[in-house]
Motif scaffolding. Sequence first.
Motif, PDB file in Angstrom:
ATOM      1  N   MET A  22       0.846  -1.189   0.000  1.00 57.97           N
ATOM      2  CA  MET A  22       0.000   0.000   0.000  1.00 57.97           C
ATOM      3  C   MET A  22       0.884   1.242   0.000  1.00 57.97           C
ATOM      4  O   MET A  22       1.818   1.334   0.798  1.00 57.97           O
ATOM      5  N   TYR A  23       0.608   2.177  -0.907  1.00 55.34           N
ATOM      6  CA  TYR A  23       1.241   3.494  -0.884  1.00 55.34           C
ATOM      7  C   TYR A  23       0.335   4.490  -0.184  1.00 55.34           C
ATOM      8  O   TYR A  23       0.800   5.463   0.385  1.00 55.34           O
ATOM      9  N   LEU A  24      -0.972   4.243  -0.260  1.00 52.71           N
ATOM     10  CA  LEU A  24      -1.964   5.046   0.438  1.00 52.71           C
ATOM     11  C   LEU A  24      -2.714   4.125   1.384  1.00 52.71           C
ATOM     12  O   LEU A  24      -3.063   2.992   1.012  1.00 52.71           O
ATOM     13  N   LYS A  25      -2.959   4.583   2.589  1.00 53.44           N
ATOM     14  CA  LYS A  25      -3.617   3.734   3.583  1.00 53.44           C
ATOM     15  C   LYS A  25      -4.957   3.241   3.070  1.00 53.44           C
ATOM     16  O   LYS A  25      -5.739   4.002   2.490  1.00 53.44           O
ATOM     17  N   ASP A  26      -5.199   1.964   3.259  1.00 54.55           N
ATOM     18  CA  ASP A  26      -6.445   1.294   2.875  1.00 54.55           C
ATOM     19  C   ASP A  26      -6.590   1.087   1.369  1.00 54.55           C
ATOM     20  O   ASP A  26      -7.655   0.659   0.906  1.00 54.55           O
TER      21      ASP A  26
END
Length: 342
Positions: free
Chosen positions: A144-148
């Motif tokens: 993941m680069y962005l949460k979620d």
Amino acid sequence: MTEPVLARRGFLGAAAGLAAALALAACGSGSGTGVTTTGDAGGSASQSAAAGTAWTYTDDRGKKIEQPKAPSRVVAQVGSAAALWDFGVRPIAVFGPHKLKDGSKDPQVGNVDITKVEGLGNVWDEFNVEKYISLQPDLLVSNMYLKDTLWYVPEKSKATIEQVAPTLGIMLTGKSATDVIGRYEELARSLGADMRGVPEAKARFEAATKELASFKDLKVLMMSGGPDTMWVVNPPEYPDITHLTKSGLTVVTPSKVDEGGFFQSLSWENADTYEADVILYDTRTQSLTPEEMKKKPTFAKLPAVRAGQLYPWRAEAPFSYQGYAAYLEELVANLKKASKLP
């Protein structure tokens, strides 16, 4: 690294037979991948009266995954697959860039033997949901680069994918490579991986890391190139660059980053915005090659380029000790050839 150009292509999703395939998947999974376990994930396993030792794992979304036994049929995004493979886990399928146009293996997939895994998609927004369902997976793993937001899991098919099997996310942004490698090591151990070759690779990784501080006087710029744009990466957002800077390397931080924080976009006419003794270029297939970038006049005139101090940046080296030992050893060898420029 996050994709510099994320043109949202229409998802070629599942059509006829999807409901039937889901029903089939619900009937149970087949034989395993050769990965077995009776242990736990970071001491989090609990006892199951029905199946002996249960398997639990809390991922970087804070999501607790519970299974009667450790997953054996693992599907993984290529970055996750490459990391797990080096620790001894053998996924049954991968998604994301794993095969080049000539049929050879994409470097992003690391040591994974692509002749022994199914491919569910090779480009952004491509994920063969029907094939995924037919494989009857126990677990899907992705970075993941962005949460979620699971990397390379298409938003349009996310809900269906998550109905098939639990998903597990490992966060990259804001972490050091050592943190991410440690998470994959923990996950692999919980899945029963044999860790063959890991101690030796860890020793190589640590030795190369120690050498980085000797190049602290060199100013290093890390970048990726597109047809019309040069992207200067923002060190704190990348685990590998965070590791480099914590180990003593001086990496240029752009003064103004784009929305999202991963990089600053510059026109090629402004490629000389930042001074650097060494330039490390993105080696992934979607980035321009050095030969292509040298056709951009301003870039070609940069002191580092003129001095031949333009070296590869393995932007998606597997998060394993094997992957990072090779990455850092190559980097150290290249930096030894460089010198501080006037």
